[in-house]
Design an enzyme around this catalytic site. Structure first.
Site, short mmCIF file in Angstrom:
data_model
loop_
_atom_site.label_atom_id
_atom_site.label_comp_id
_atom_site.label_asym_id
_atom_site.label_seq_id
_atom_site.Cartn_x
_atom_site.Cartn_y
_atom_site.Cartn_z
N HIS A 1 33.09 42.95 63.85
CA HIS A 1 33.80 41.77 64.34
C HIS A 1 32.80 40.65 64.66
O HIS A 1 33.11 39.47 64.51
CB HIS A 1 34.62 42.11 65.59
CG HIS A 1 35.86 42.89 65.30
ND1 HIS A 1 36.81 42.46 64.38
CD2 HIS A 1 36.34 44.06 65.78
CE1 HIS A 1 37.80 43.32 64.33
NE2 HIS A 1 37.54 44.30 65.16
N ARG B 1 43.63 43.19 49.59
CA ARG B 1 43.47 44.62 49.85
C ARG B 1 44.40 45.02 51.00
O ARG B 1 44.07 44.84 52.17
CB ARG B 1 42.02 44.94 50.19
CG ARG B 1 41.03 44.52 49.10
CD ARG B 1 39.60 44.81 49.53
NE ARG B 1 38.63 44.42 48.53
CZ ARG B 1 38.01 43.24 48.49
NH1 ARG B 1 38.28 42.32 49.42
NH2 ARG B 1 37.13 42.97 47.55
N ARG C 1 47.33 44.21 46.07
CA ARG C 1 47.10 45.57 45.59
C ARG C 1 47.78 46.56 46.52
O ARG C 1 47.64 46.48 47.75
CB ARG C 1 45.59 45.86 45.55
CG ARG C 1 45.24 47.26 45.06
CD ARG C 1 43.73 47.45 44.99
NE ARG C 1 43.11 47.53 46.30
CZ ARG C 1 41.79 47.57 46.51
NH1 ARG C 1 40.97 47.51 45.48
NH2 ARG C 1 41.31 47.66 47.73
N GLU D 1 40.17 49.98 36.35
CA GLU D 1 38.92 50.31 37.05
C GLU D 1 38.42 51.71 36.72
O GLU D 1 37.50 52.21 37.36
CB GLU D 1 39.12 50.16 38.56
CG GLU D 1 40.31 50.91 39.10
CD GLU D 1 40.61 50.56 40.56
OE1 GLU D 1 39.67 50.20 41.30
OE2 GLU D 1 41.79 50.66 40.94
N ASN E 1 33.75 46.97 40.04
CA ASN E 1 32.95 47.84 40.91
C ASN E 1 33.16 49.31 40.57
O ASN E 1 32.22 50.06 40.30
CB ASN E 1 33.30 47.60 42.38
CG ASN E 1 33.04 46.17 42.81
OD1 ASN E 1 32.42 45.40 42.09
ND2 ASN E 1 33.51 45.81 43.98
N ASP E 2 34.43 49.74 40.60
CA ASP E 2 34.71 51.15 40.27
C ASP E 2 34.55 51.42 38.78
O ASP E 2 34.13 52.52 38.39
CB ASP E 2 36.13 51.52 40.72
CG ASP E 2 36.16 52.05 42.15
OD1 ASP E 2 35.12 52.56 42.61
OD2 ASP E 2 37.21 51.97 42.80
N ARG F 1 28.42 54.30 43.68
CA ARG F 1 27.92 52.98 44.10
C ARG F 1 27.57 52.92 45.58
O ARG F 1 26.98 51.95 46.03
CB ARG F 1 28.94 51.87 43.74
CG ARG F 1 30.31 52.00 44.35
CD ARG F 1 31.25 51.00 43.69
NE ARG F 1 32.64 51.12 44.11
CZ ARG F 1 33.23 50.34 45.00
NH1 ARG F 1 32.54 49.40 45.59
NH2 ARG F 1 34.50 50.51 45.30
N CYS G 1 38.33 41.11 39.07
CA CYS G 1 38.33 40.92 40.53
C CYS G 1 37.20 41.65 41.22
O CYS G 1 37.12 41.66 42.44
CB CYS G 1 39.67 41.36 41.13
SG CYS G 1 40.03 43.11 40.95
#
Length: 544
Positions: free
Chosen positions: A188, A295, A331, A430, A453-454, A464, A501
């Protein structure tokens, strides 16, 4: 000169004197007490006073950073009111016959350690929140004297870490930045620093001491480097870099509120990725044309139980209302792998990245899936919403997910509940399986969004999250790029749009490559929007 390497929180370069951050000493040493009930009453009084303080900080934060970011202080109030936290402290006092300060500290350390050992980075960052609320209670138990923030004037603050409440109380007109030896970019504190625009580097791993207090320091938020007592060459170079950064910011302002189009007239959708509605101000501030990846799992990560349909509906609806007609691609639930939630009761897995996650959970728990789909459909009546299914590997999965969505829509029709009947439905590509099968999958959906990424992780068979393998991890690997090109070509053959993305979307060295492949949309982190637009507008795809 002392050189430190950490993680950048806010990209900016700042130069100024270093000031060590000093907190008032609090004694939490344990000692035996004759009357534990007196200590319980002391704890309860200190807790009540702390909750009142947090209410005041919430009001201050709303004025300074808005409701979304101020919510951290509501969360802190809830943590102090949590039965498990309170019971733990009071049991330690009664069973161990120890003082309240020690009981609070022991509880804080136990809970913080539990969070640190969770796999999800978001949950790991909650350790700092537990320590923050506990220190607040301990401060009240020791007399309540606070920190004098007025003495930090035009300095770079150095600390082990900064609590969210401490970050909020920094005067952003007088503080040049901060550097911490620990901390997380998901905390935070980091989120508040980004919102407040404070140049910051965290997790340098080096605890600074009095011998550096007052020395000249440089924070390079572009690279995560910190230079203390820099030599003349370094200072000169960083001042030049600082001026270049200012010139770059001025240049980027020239591409604000202009179309994302190449010199030869190719229009590209330029969207932003966000993790929760609290990121919406960043989306608007950076002039993104919509949200390409929302997300939705934040609703599950922040809850102690499954979020209700109404909770989800309100979050999606608010997002669409803020966007005022811009697209939001949401998503569906992507819990699992590195995002674990206790109340899901998922069985332990040796390799969770390849286990029960994302669409696999949704298809095996249709009631859970339907709750989210109902909330999404209802919210679609308030703006332009698109649904995206993650971790798809087969046509059968897409058809099953669409069938559940159709069942939800039939139920809504029967109850005369409005939703967008033309809402787009797409999938994330992905996995190598979905890329190879993209010709068949394209017939089932309205769009593809390539999660680089995936896709890179699974194509290269390299975790990763495993930093020890960084030398082998190549996001530009020809196999990855071939799968991306194949996906784009197959999507276009079926007449659907294709976006990217993942992090590769913001890689300016690949922008021209992706545009020549034919990508229609790029969705990146909000700060990457304007640099990417500038790059796209500089390209002429007619040139060889």
């Amino acid at each position: 000169m002392l050189t430190l390497k950490g993680k950048s929180v806010f990209a900016g370069i700042t130069i100024g004197p270093l000031a060590l951050f000093h907190r008032n000493t609090i004694s939490t040493a344990s000692h035996t007490v004759e009357n534990p009930e007196v200590e319980v009453i002391r704890f309860q009084k200190a807790r009540d006073e702390s909750i009142e303080q947090l209410k005041g900080l919430y009001d201050k934060a709303v004025q300074k950073v808005g409701e979304e970011q101020a919510a951290v202080f509501e969360v802190h109030q809830m943590m102090l009111e949590d039965d498990d936290y309170v019971d733990s402290v009071e049991e330690k006092i009664r069973n161990g016959k120890i003082n309240a300060e020690a009981a609070v500290d022991q509880t804080a350390q136990e809970l913080a350690d539990m969070f640190r050992h969770m796999e999800d980075a978001y949950m790991q960052a909650r350790a700092a929140d537990v320590l923050d609320i506990s220190r607040r209670v301990e401060q009240q138990l020791c007399g309540g004297a606070g920190i004098d923030f007025s003495k930090y004037d035009h300095v770079i603050i150095a600390a082990d870490d900064l609590a969210p409440s401490e970050t909020l109380q920094l005067d952003t007109d007088r503080i040049l930045g901060f550097v911490t030896s620990s901390g997380s970019t998901n905390s935070h504190t980091a989120i508040l620093a980004r919102t407040l625009g404070i140049a910051a580097v965290v997790n340098t791993g080096n605890q600074l001491h009095n011998d550096v207090d007052g020395l000249m320091a440089i924070i390079d938020g572009l690279t995560g480097m910190v230079y203390i007592d820099p030599d003349e060459d370094t200072l000169s170079q960083m001042r030049i870099k600082q001026q270049e950064e200012k010139a770059c910011k001025a240049r980027l302002e020239q591409v604000r509120h202009v179309p994302t189009v190449t010199r030869d007239g190719r229009v590209i959708k330029l969207f932003a990725n966000i993790g929760n509605p609290g990121n919406l101000p960043q989306v608007l501030a950076n002039d993104a044309e919509g949200i390409g990846l929302f997300r939705s799992e934040f609703l599950y990560l922040e809850n102690s139980d499954y979020p209700t349909e109404e909770q989800q509906f309100e979050a999606y609806k608010k997002t669409l209302e803020v966007l005022e007609g811009k697209t939001a691609v949401i998503r569906t639930l992507d819990i699992g792998a590195d995002k674990q939630v206790d109340y899901f009761d998922l069985a332990p897995e040796v390799n969770p990245a390849m286990g029960m996650r994302a669409i696999r959970i949704c298809l095996t728990r249709p009631d859970l899936f339907k709750t989210q789909l109902r909330a999404l459909c209802r919210a679609s009546a308030f703006g332009k919403l698109a649904i995206m299914f993650p971790m798809i590997i087969s046509v059968a999965e897409v058809r099953k997910a669409k069938k559940i969505l159709e069942e939800v829509q039939i139920e809504l029709d029967e109850k005369a509940i409005a939703y967008d009947k033309d809402m787009e439905v797409g999938i994330m590509v992905e996995t190598p399986a979905s890329a190879v099968m993209s010709d068949e999958l394209a017939k089932e959906v309205d769009f593809f969004s390539i999660g680089s990424n995936d896709l890179t992780q699974y194509t290269l068979a390299i975790d990763r999250q495993q930093t020890a393998l960084d030398a082998f991890f190549d996001s530009h690997h020809p196999a990855v790029l071939r799968l991306i090109q194949q996906t784009i070509e197959n999507g276009h053959k079926a007449g659907i749009w294709v976006g990217i993305c993942g992090e590769l979307g913001a890689d300016l060295t690949l922008t021209e490559t992706f545009l020549r492949m034919g990508v229609d949309e790029l969705s990146v982190s909000p700060p990457a929007v304007l640099p990417l637009r500038e790059k796209i507008r500089s390209l002429d795809l007619n040139k060889a």
